[in-house]
Design an enzyme around this catalytic site. Structure first.
Site, mmCIF file in Angstrom:
data_model
loop_
_atom_site.group_PDB
_atom_site.id
_atom_site.type_symbol
_atom_site.label_atom_id
_atom_site.label_comp_id
_atom_site.label_asym_id
_atom_site.label_seq_id
_atom_site.Cartn_x
_atom_site.Cartn_y
_atom_site.Cartn_z
ATOM 1 N N SER A 168 75.284 46.161 66.396
ATOM 2 C CA SER A 168 75.778 44.893 65.876
ATOM 3 C C SER A 168 74.739 44.304 64.945
ATOM 4 O O SER A 168 73.613 44.792 64.840
ATOM 5 C CB SER A 168 76.083 43.929 67.016
ATOM 6 O OG SER A 168 74.874 43.345 67.451
ATOM 7 N N LYS A 169 75.152 43.236 64.274
ATOM 8 C CA LYS A 169 74.254 42.613 63.311
ATOM 9 C C LYS A 169 72.976 42.112 63.982
ATOM 10 O O LYS A 169 71.983 41.875 63.323
ATOM 11 C CB LYS A 169 74.981 41.474 62.605
ATOM 12 C CG LYS A 169 76.190 42.015 61.870
ATOM 13 C CD LYS A 169 76.910 41.006 61.037
ATOM 14 C CE LYS A 169 78.116 41.716 60.425
ATOM 15 N NZ LYS A 169 78.935 40.890 59.580
ATOM 16 N N ARG A 170 73.034 41.977 65.276
ATOM 17 C CA ARG A 170 71.842 41.489 65.973
ATOM 18 C C ARG A 170 70.826 42.596 66.243
ATOM 19 O O ARG A 170 69.711 42.325 66.649
ATOM 20 C CB ARG A 170 72.246 40.830 67.298
ATOM 21 C CG ARG A 170 72.890 39.468 67.103
ATOM 22 C CD ARG A 170 73.246 38.827 68.432
ATOM 23 N NE ARG A 170 74.250 39.621 69.152
ATOM 24 C CZ ARG A 170 75.554 39.555 68.900
ATOM 25 N NH1 ARG A 170 75.999 38.738 67.988
ATOM 26 N NH2 ARG A 170 76.418 40.305 69.570
ATOM 27 N N ASP A 171 71.217 43.853 65.968
ATOM 28 C CA ASP A 171 70.296 44.952 66.273
ATOM 29 C C ASP A 171 69.323 45.223 65.140
ATOM 30 O O ASP A 171 69.272 46.314 64.579
ATOM 31 C CB ASP A 171 71.077 46.240 66.582
ATOM 32 C CG ASP A 171 71.985 46.058 67.777
ATOM 33 O OD1 ASP A 171 71.510 45.489 68.767
ATOM 34 O OD2 ASP A 171 73.157 46.455 67.711
ATOM 35 N N HIS A 186 76.440 45.879 56.092
ATOM 36 C CA HIS A 186 75.646 46.444 57.181
ATOM 37 C C HIS A 186 75.824 47.956 57.222
ATOM 38 O O HIS A 186 76.641 48.504 56.478
ATOM 39 C CB HIS A 186 76.030 45.775 58.504
ATOM 40 C CG HIS A 186 75.455 44.402 58.603
ATOM 41 N ND1 HIS A 186 74.426 44.084 59.448
ATOM 42 C CD2 HIS A 186 75.723 43.284 57.901
ATOM 43 C CE1 HIS A 186 74.082 42.822 59.268
ATOM 44 N NE2 HIS A 186 74.865 42.312 58.341
#
Ligand code: GLU
Length: 502
Positions: free
Chosen positions: A258-261, A21
């Site tokens: 975060s990975k959700r962004d 990421h």
């Protein structure tokens, strides 16, 4: 402490627990730049000792991401090197030897506490409102007590014997001295009962064994730093320089990215049509600046100008708009057309617009010319196939109404298109200026405004109302195909008129 006379050796040490990421990529980039500018070695080490979180596919995805960014390692997986193996899971023997040394020198101890006891302890601590942590139950077991546990067949973990008082201090290249109170540290596990090391042990042993001079990693590892310093000192080794990269925040500054962004994974960025140069350039600006105005840096510029000491320790926001702008800037102004076209080619093939584009072929020339015409409209590589599709293939059927500009009657559009067709049949499309001059003159002759004449030609030839300049478009589409498409449009308009007349 911040300078060292030893040749620079730095490492990027991802755990294979998922894709790379932007945070990790930025750490890798800064580490790589530091290595290159000091003519040192950039080492890739895979920290795969956490078997529970191990994800094999992520090794490939991490290495593919690094290669895509151009962060080639000098030692590591695939290429090996003098300090290998570069997978921690293949270095278990080494960790065991080092743990034995710590045990012999009383810097570590065996702990036989069962998972149940530790869970109960955590429970009690929570209920009592105390911070969780190991209570050092096994720190002072006698030899007999230890032997009794062994006789019961219990396999111990090995814990670090953290000094009970005093403080541990170290230097961070970005932050200066940092001091940690020993009383707040835990007797961390170094070796698990299955013989696998924990991160703390493996990272210190490997950084030493691999001759790492600068430990560069994310800020989230600062709390681990005192444990590592205690270990470096216990082994009697000269400490490396530590540099912890600032945390990356969400675009609005509210919390960690975060990975959700969204598309924070590097392969996702690649697949969305970002250029690696733009991503590298943008990542370099997350936490570092050369001055208050220079924004565009090639990898070579970065190698020359980047300075690890000048990375700001304050959190940095990740700005997708800026990254998008950067990408468009690279497409529009920096990457040359041949190179850009070569990157669009695989997308043309995967979208079925062409079967293949052999080097030196007419198709390749056509793709290069077409990309040259549309590149100023392109923000993402992935837009390429759509933007150049009509140069390569017949435009799909379109609404006939598009051929009729506003405030124009279908018969006027038809009249103009027929006359324009005859002009092109006569003079061709190669001489853009001549075509433009003839068509401009033609507008008056057929009693249309220039726009009323040009728009139907554009729609006929491209199947859409927006395209690059009409005359360059006609030239690149070529005479024969332009005429065929105009004939198709004429037929559509004739049918349209007939329906309208009913
Ligand atoms: N394996 C750690 C991670 O994936 C890296 C820690 C370090 O660089 O020391 O974040």
């Amino acid at each position: 402490m911040t300078t060292t006379t030893k040749p620079v050796r730095v490492r990027f040490a991802p755990s294979p627990t998922g894709d790379l990421h932007v945070g990790g990529a930025r750490t890798a980039l800064f580490t790589y730049l530091y290595a290159r500018q000091h003519e040192g070695a950039f080492i890739l080490r895979i920290e795969d000792t956490d078997q529970a979180r191990y994800d094999e596919a992520s090794i490939n995805s991490i290495t593919a991401s690094l290669r895509w960014l151009g962060l080639d390692w000098d030692e590591g997986p695939d290429i090996g090197g003098p300090s290998g193996p570069y997978f921690q899971s293949e270095r278990l023997e080494l960790y065991r030897e080092h743990v034995d040394r710590l045990l012999a020198e009383d810097y570590a101890y065996e702990c036989y506490c069962s998972p149940e006891r530790l869970a109960e302890l955590r429970d009690e601590q929570r209920k009592a409102g105390r911070p969780p942590g190991y209570d050092r139950h096994c720190r002072n077991l006698t030899d007999e007590e230890r032997q009794a546990k062994r006789d019961e067949g219990i396999k111990p973990v090995v814990r670090l014997k953290v000094p009970l008082d005093g403080a541990t201090s170290g230097l961070d290249l970005l932050r200066g001295p940092i001091t940690f109170e020993n009383a707040k540290l835990e007797d961390a596990v170094l070796l698990k009962s299955d013989g696998f090391p924990t991160y703390h042990l493996a990272v210190v042993v490997d950084d030493k064994e691999m001759g790492i001079t600068h430990v560069t990693r994310g800020e989230e590892w600062i709390p681990s730093m005192p444990l590592h310093l205690i270990l470096w000192d216990a082994f009697g080794w000269e400490r490396p320089v530590f540099a912890h990269m600032p945390v990356i925040l969400k675009p609005d500054g509210k919390g960690k990215l975060s990975k959700r962004d969204g598309a924070a994974s590097l392969l996702a960025l690649r697949d969305e049509g970002y250029l690696h140069e733009a991503v590298v350039n943008y990542l370099a600006m997350v936490g570092w600046a050369y001055d208050d105005h220079t924004e565009i840096f090639s990898m070579d510029d970065l190698i020359e100008k980047f300075s690890l000491e000048r990375v700001s320790p304050s959190p940095a926001r990740f700005n997708y708009d800026k990254l998008e702008w950067m990408n468009q800037h690279y497409i529009n102004h920096i990457v040359d057309v041949d190179d850009l076209a070569a990157r669009v080619v695989p997308l043309l093939v995967s979208e079925g617009l062409v079967d293949s584009v052999p080097e030196g072929s007419d198709t390749e020339k056509l793709v290069i010319e077409a990309v040259g015409l549309i590149k100023d409209k392109m923000k993402f590589l992935t837009e390429g196939p759509d933007l150049i599709s009509y140069f390569l293939a017949e435009p799909p059927d379109y609404d006939t109404a598009l051929l009729v500009p506003r405030k124009t009657e279908p018969d006027a559009a038809l009249r103009g298109l027929k006359a324009a067709r005859d002009v092109i049949a006569e003079i061709g499309v190669e001489d853009e200026e001549a075509v433009e001059a003839r068509l401009r003159a033609l507008a008056g002759e057929v009693d249309l405004k220039v726009g009323q004449l040009f728009m139907p030609i554009r729609v006929a030839v491209t199947g859409r109302t927006a395209s690059p300049g009409l005359f360059e478009t006609l030239r690149v589409v070529n005479k024969e195909r332009s005429l065929a498409r105009m004939d198709r449009a004429i037929a559509k308009l004739e049918g349209y008129e007939a329906v309208a007349a009913d």
